[in-house]
Design an enzyme around this catalytic site. Structure first.
Site, short mmCIF file in Angstrom:
data_model
loop_
_atom_site.label_atom_id
_atom_site.label_comp_id
_atom_site.label_asym_id
_atom_site.label_seq_id
_atom_site.Cartn_x
_atom_site.Cartn_y
_atom_site.Cartn_z
N THR A 130 0.82 -1.22 0.00
CA THR A 130 0.00 0.00 0.00
C THR A 130 0.86 1.27 0.00
OG1 THR A 130 -1.44 1.27 1.49
CG2 THR A 130 -0.10 -0.39 2.51
N ASP A 131 0.27 2.35 -0.50
CA ASP A 131 0.96 3.65 -0.45
C ASP A 131 1.11 4.16 0.99
OD1 ASP A 131 -1.73 4.29 0.03
OD2 ASP A 131 -1.91 5.70 -1.66
N GLU A 132 0.33 3.58 1.92
CA GLU A 132 0.34 4.09 3.29
C GLU A 132 1.69 3.89 3.99
OE1 GLU A 132 -3.18 3.45 5.59
OE2 GLU A 132 -4.40 3.08 3.82
N TYR A 154 -1.31 -0.34 11.19
CA TYR A 154 -1.53 -1.06 9.92
C TYR A 154 -0.39 -0.81 8.96
CZ TYR A 154 -3.12 -1.62 5.08
OH TYR A 154 -3.19 -1.94 3.73
N LYS A 158 2.56 -3.27 7.40
CA LYS A 158 2.75 -3.49 5.97
C LYS A 158 4.18 -3.12 5.56
CE LYS A 158 0.26 -4.64 3.19
NZ LYS A 158 -0.14 -6.01 2.70
N1 LIG Z 1 -8.12 -1.87 0.19
C1 LIG Z 1 -7.22 -1.02 -0.32
O1 LIG Z 1 -7.58 0.10 -0.70
C2 LIG Z 1 -5.78 -1.44 -0.47
C3 LIG Z 1 -4.89 -0.57 -1.12
C4 LIG Z 1 -3.57 -0.97 -1.31
C5 LIG Z 1 -3.14 -2.20 -0.84
N2 LIG Z 1 -4.01 -3.03 -0.19
C6 LIG Z 1 -3.51 -4.35 0.25
O2 LIG Z 1 -4.20 -5.34 -0.51
C7 LIG Z 1 -4.35 -6.53 0.26
C8 LIG Z 1 -5.82 -6.94 0.26
O3 LIG Z 1 -6.60 -5.87 0.82
P1 LIG Z 1 -8.19 -5.99 0.88
O4 LIG Z 1 -8.70 -4.60 0.88
O5 LIG Z 1 -8.66 -6.95 -0.13
O6 LIG Z 1 -8.39 -6.61 2.33
P2 LIG Z 1 -9.57 -7.49 2.91
O7 LIG Z 1 -9.56 -7.23 4.38
O8 LIG Z 1 -10.83 -7.28 2.14
O9 LIG Z 1 -9.11 -8.98 2.64
C9 LIG Z 1 -8.09 -9.63 3.36
C10 LIG Z 1 -8.23 -11.13 3.16
O10 LIG Z 1 -7.15 -11.77 3.83
C11 LIG Z 1 -7.67 -12.84 4.61
N3 LIG Z 1 -6.78 -13.04 5.76
C12 LIG Z 1 -6.56 -12.19 6.79
N4 LIG Z 1 -5.69 -12.73 7.66
C13 LIG Z 1 -5.33 -13.93 7.14
C14 LIG Z 1 -4.44 -14.95 7.56
N5 LIG Z 1 -3.75 -14.84 8.71
N6 LIG Z 1 -4.29 -16.04 6.79
C15 LIG Z 1 -4.99 -16.18 5.62
N7 LIG Z 1 -5.85 -15.25 5.18
C16 LIG Z 1 -6.02 -14.14 5.93
C17 LIG Z 1 -9.06 -12.39 5.01
O11 LIG Z 1 -9.89 -13.49 5.39
C18 LIG Z 1 -9.53 -11.69 3.75
O12 LIG Z 1 -10.11 -12.62 2.86
C19 LIG Z 1 -3.81 -6.21 1.65
O13 LIG Z 1 -2.51 -6.75 1.74
C20 LIG Z 1 -3.78 -4.69 1.71
O14 LIG Z 1 -2.76 -4.24 2.55
C21 LIG Z 1 -5.32 -2.67 0.01
#
Ligand SMILES: NC(=O)c1ccc[n+]([C@@H]2O[C@H](COP(=O)([O-])OP(=O)(O)OC[C@H]3O[C@@H](n4cnc5c(N)ncnc54)[C@H](O)[C@@H]3O)[C@@H](O)[C@H]2O)c1
Length: 329
Positions: A130-132, A154, A158
């Site tokens: 993430t950009d964060e 968070y 990351k």
């Molecule tokens: N949402 C955003 O805007 C955004 C932006 C940039 C990067 N990201 C990154 O993208 C990735 C996905 O984000 P998201 O928004 O889909 O999150 P989300 O919370 O919707 O999904 C996370 C998934 O990971 C699973 N999970 C959590 N802990 C786990 C574990 N210990 N073992 C196995 N599975 C596990 C959860 O059950 C869920 O299905 C993350 O790594 C996040 O940091 C998200």
């Protein structure tokens, strides 16, 4: 190509899986997948229903489990050419009230996966971030070599996982690529994040909470454009490199709120100002020149069109989000 997708039942991971398996109506995946394994713990934000459009695809295998479970991970990782690692605790507000699961999953879980990838000689490890991790920027945009200065538990967790992943490349030669993306919106996003929270509250006739002065700036990218960027990096990114994915539209939270109100046919009387989030980063902004010039990336979904489609999806899929709000609201 056998691909292991961790967190594939979450918001972005499930879009990636649906894209890889070429759900009807979606762009075909760039790299054809002969088999996709989803490893997901199904935490509150993981939802098997997110994979319903591809549930009967014979190429999909679902493993319910924790990326921190070394025995299970050691069992699942062999026989995959690529790992695309989405699994994480992902909600900043939750990390403020309790950081432990963030460190456990995002840092230790990632390390467990990296060790297994190394042991089983996985061809490529795509670490989704993430950009964060950069903190907050007043003006200009971050490039990939910018120092990390995360402010929330968070983003700190990351950043820790990004550095571990890159260290496994430098120390062990593991074929790691890291992506860092801006804020995503789209269908199947758990309704605690701002876009689905606001849209579902408004569709229910309720109010929406706006943090502080509403002046915090985020770049908004449709989840499908994020996944297109990840697919490019998976396919053509250089080992050991970081790639930014963004290039949506920068908006203040107040501007985003205005767009969501308009899309839902609601007025500003539905907005309730609330105390700002602790340590709230003011502005995020990514320079995406590297992925544009090296890999030919460009976002494809215009924000207004994407938001309208997203609102339509939540309007038409109450059966998906109503139980989630009832259980977690
Ligand atoms: N949402 C955003 O805007 C955004 C932006 C940039 C990067 N990201 C990154 O993208 C990735 C996905 O984000 P998201 O928004 O889909 O999150 P989300 O919370 O919707 O999904 C996370 C998934 O990971 C699973 N999970 C959590 N802990 C786990 C574990 N210990 N073992 C196995 N599975 C596990 C959860 O059950 C869920 O299905 C993350 O790594 C996040 O940091 C998200």
């Amino acid at each position: 190509m056998r691909i292991l997708v961790t967190g594939g039942a979450g918001f972005i991971g499930s879009e990636y899986v649906r894209m890889l398996l070429g759900r009807p109506g979606a762009d075909a995946a760039r790299a054809p997948a002969t088999a996709v394994t989803v490893l997901d713990k199904l935490t509150y934000s993981g939802n098997p229903a997110n994979l319903d459009p591809v549930r009967h695809d014979p190429r999909l295998r679902f493993v319910h489990g924790d990326i921190g479970d070394a025995t299970l991970v050691d069992d699942v990782v062999p026989d995959h050419d690529v790992i695309v690692h989405f699994a994480a605790e992902s909600h900043v507000d939750r990390s403020i009230t309790g950081a432990a699961p963030f460190v456990t999953t995002n840092v230790l879980g990632t390390q467990t996966l990296l060790d297994a990838a190394l042991r089983h000689r996985t061809g490529r490890f795509v670490h989704v971030s993430t950009d964060e991790v950069y903190g907050s920027i007043e003006s200009g945009s971050w490039t990939e070599d910018w120092p990390l200065a995360p402010n929330s538990p968070y983003s700190a967790s990351k950043a820790g996982s990004d550095l571990l992943a890159l260290a496994y490349h430098r120390t062990h030669g593991l074929d790691v690529v890291v992506t860092r993306c801006s804020n995503n919106y789209g269908p199947y996003q758990f309704p605690e994040k701002v876009v689905p929270l606001f849209v579902t509250n408004l569709l229910d006739g309720g109010t929406v909470p706006l943090y502080g002065d509403g002046g915090n700036v985020r770049d908004w990218l449709h989840v499908h454009d994020h996944c297109r960027g990840i697919a490019l990096v998976q396919e053509k990114g250089r080992a050991g490199e970081v790639y930014h994915i963004g290039g949506g539209t920068e908006l203040t939270n107040r501007e985003l709120t205005g767009k969501l109100l308009a899309a839902c046919g609601a007025g500003w009387d539905r907005v309730v100002p609330v105390t700002d989030r602790k340590g709230h980063d003011r502005r995020y902004s990514l320079d995406i020149t590297k992925i544009e010039t090296e890999l030919g990336y460009a976002p494809s979904i215009d924000l207004d069109h994407g938001l309208a489609e997203t609102v339509r999806w939540y309007r038409e899929n109450r059966a998906w989000w109503e139980p989630l709000k009832a259980a977690h609201g």
